[in-house]
Design an enzyme around this catalytic site. Sequence first.
Site, short mmCIF file in Angstrom:
data_model
loop_
_atom_site.label_atom_id
_atom_site.label_comp_id
_atom_site.label_asym_id
_atom_site.label_seq_id
_atom_site.Cartn_x
_atom_site.Cartn_y
_atom_site.Cartn_z
N PHE A 265 0.82 -1.20 0.00
CA PHE A 265 0.00 0.00 0.00
C PHE A 265 0.86 1.26 0.00
O PHE A 265 1.91 1.31 0.65
CB PHE A 265 -0.87 0.07 1.26
CG PHE A 265 -1.83 -1.08 1.43
CD1 PHE A 265 -3.12 -1.02 0.93
CD2 PHE A 265 -1.43 -2.23 2.10
CE1 PHE A 265 -4.00 -2.06 1.10
CE2 PHE A 265 -2.31 -3.29 2.28
CZ PHE A 265 -3.60 -3.21 1.77
N ASP A 266 0.39 2.28 -0.72
CA ASP A 266 0.85 3.64 -0.47
C ASP A 266 0.14 4.08 0.82
O ASP A 266 -0.87 3.49 1.21
CB ASP A 266 0.47 4.52 -1.65
CG ASP A 266 0.77 5.98 -1.39
OD1 ASP A 266 1.88 6.29 -0.96
OD2 ASP A 266 -0.15 6.81 -1.59
N LYS A 267 0.64 5.12 1.48
CA LYS A 267 0.01 5.54 2.74
C LYS A 267 -0.99 6.67 2.54
O LYS A 267 -2.20 6.48 2.69
CB LYS A 267 1.08 5.97 3.76
CG LYS A 267 0.47 6.37 5.12
CD LYS A 267 1.53 6.75 6.13
CE LYS A 267 2.09 8.14 5.88
NZ LYS A 267 1.10 9.22 6.23
N VAL B 160 -1.50 -1.03 -4.11
CA VAL B 160 -2.66 -0.14 -4.02
C VAL B 160 -2.18 1.29 -3.83
O VAL B 160 -1.45 1.59 -2.88
CB VAL B 160 -3.57 -0.52 -2.83
CG1 VAL B 160 -4.86 0.29 -2.87
CG2 VAL B 160 -3.87 -2.01 -2.83
#
Length: 618
Positions: free
Chosen positions: A310-312, A507
Amino acid sequence: MVSFIHKQRMKIMILSFLLIVSGFIAHYVFDQKLIFDVTFIIASVIGVLPIAISAFQALKVKVISIDLLVTIAVVGAFIIKAYEESAIVTFLFLFGAYLEQRTLNKTRSAIKALTEMAPETALKKMDDGEFLEVGIDDVEVTDILLVKTGAKVPVDGIVLSGSAYINEASITGEAVSVKKVVDSKVFAGTILDNGTIEIIAQKVGEDTTFGKIIELVEEAQDSKSEAEKFIDRFATWYTPFVLVLALIVWVITQDVALAITILVLGCPGALVIGVPVSNVAGIGNGARHGVLLKGSEVIGNFSKVDTIVFDKTGTLTIGHPVLRYEAYYELDKKDIIPYIYSVEKQSDHPLAKAITNHLKDAKTLPIDHTDVIKGGGIVASIHERKVFIGNTVLMKDNGIEIKSDIMDEISRLEHEGHSIVLTAIDEKLVSLMGIRDEVRPNLKKDLKHIKKMGVKNLIVLSGDNQGSVDIVAKELGLTKAIGNMLPEDKANYIKELMNEGHIIAFVGDGVNDSPSIALAHIGIAMGGGTDVAIETSDVVLMNDNINKLPHALGLAKATKHNMIQNILIAIGVVVVLLVSLFWGEWVNMSIGMLVHEASILVVILNAMRLLRFKTKIN
């Protein structure tokens, strides 16, 4: 003539059925054997016509199709005067094809429903200030439109005035109305439940989010998975094999009826229809629930994912961070703020929006030039002064000194979960800002469910500082968290995971995420993100709704399992029929075709269960 016969397939099927019924009545009620034979001969001839034409057209492109098996079987049965069986076989084959087409049309109904929801007209503001109803094709970007209660929003745009509650189910899959006020985004195809608004058009026609949904899903339904490609290859060899087997049986036994029956029993109709109908049903379900799966191959790969990265910011977090700390150095605050505000207004990054929202009353300065440094920040020129706004990496790369006491303050803020934005003017650090975002609600529960579905690793990669990334990872129970990463660092890390044999899904929502989205086995874009991220992705979660991720993964797995079930059903039926033919007494040509059509109906009904699929999160 060929085209005419194809168009009359349904009428031919009905006529064939009526002739067969009439023949049985004539024979068994009135004892008229001649009428019985005549009606079944006519039924055989008209019934085999569309099948034989399809077989011939396939042969012209060097494809030996199932239609050829049936045609040869029917002609053979006709020659040996098995008129009853030849007529029944043609009728059942045509009826099976009708059921297949009808069911495929039904599974595509989700997309048809979306298409029908596309707006056709809009109330456009004319030069005299009045609103006139025009066709949707006459609306252009920057036009001002009026949307009233009960109407469809005609374009993607921004609210200029008024307020309303809008049902965005066509975009997000959620039927809950969302309040829209001035500066809110609205999407084409959504329905205004209550209120009146004026909007300015930003995207029109096929460029709207709604238009892209329809285009992407239609493309997805036309694509082929690995299973479908395998079946295509299988059918290429299987059909000639059945022909050769029938020929060998005839040579050995001299039993024409037995050889013809093998041709009928060997038709893998359920195998051919089983996988496509599963994929179409799965993609249709996703479209209805705000999840775009871009093709059958995506479903196969997604179902095998063992690691999700994931990106944050804007992905795991809400993406609406708030400025909670600010400090200024060297110059007066009132002199620094206009520079910061003017530069950050040029950016769509969530951190930039947090700053501009906080400084919204600041003065704007004319900007001569800007350069966006991916993963670093922005470098701008204002009144011949060079302005640097970004993270510590940007400052160090440009030789800007950060004093030890400021570094201590940065460390403290990072430990508390703040994202750091530094500003330097003419190579002197003049500002430190701390910005915090909130984790998306219910996300921890969703990620826990994803782990239960077999995803072993949940990893966050972020350009943000390690402290804030660690806090998010701890709160969500992620496997690993790495901060201070540039876009190329993220891409390299994903390559390492792939080299280790992991099946990766990434994501993200921003431009800087697009390389990782494109590189991963499955790229997943947030629907509220950038066009680049959405275009390069394999899966789109509409309207920034990451809570749809469990449904997307569960749907992919359910669709893959459904495909396997249909393949086993289809192959099992063929095996049972052929075995029963040689070692049983109950199978003949008509019964074999009846069982085949029943198996087609079974795989269709099995696939249609996917239309009602829902992920249950405990």
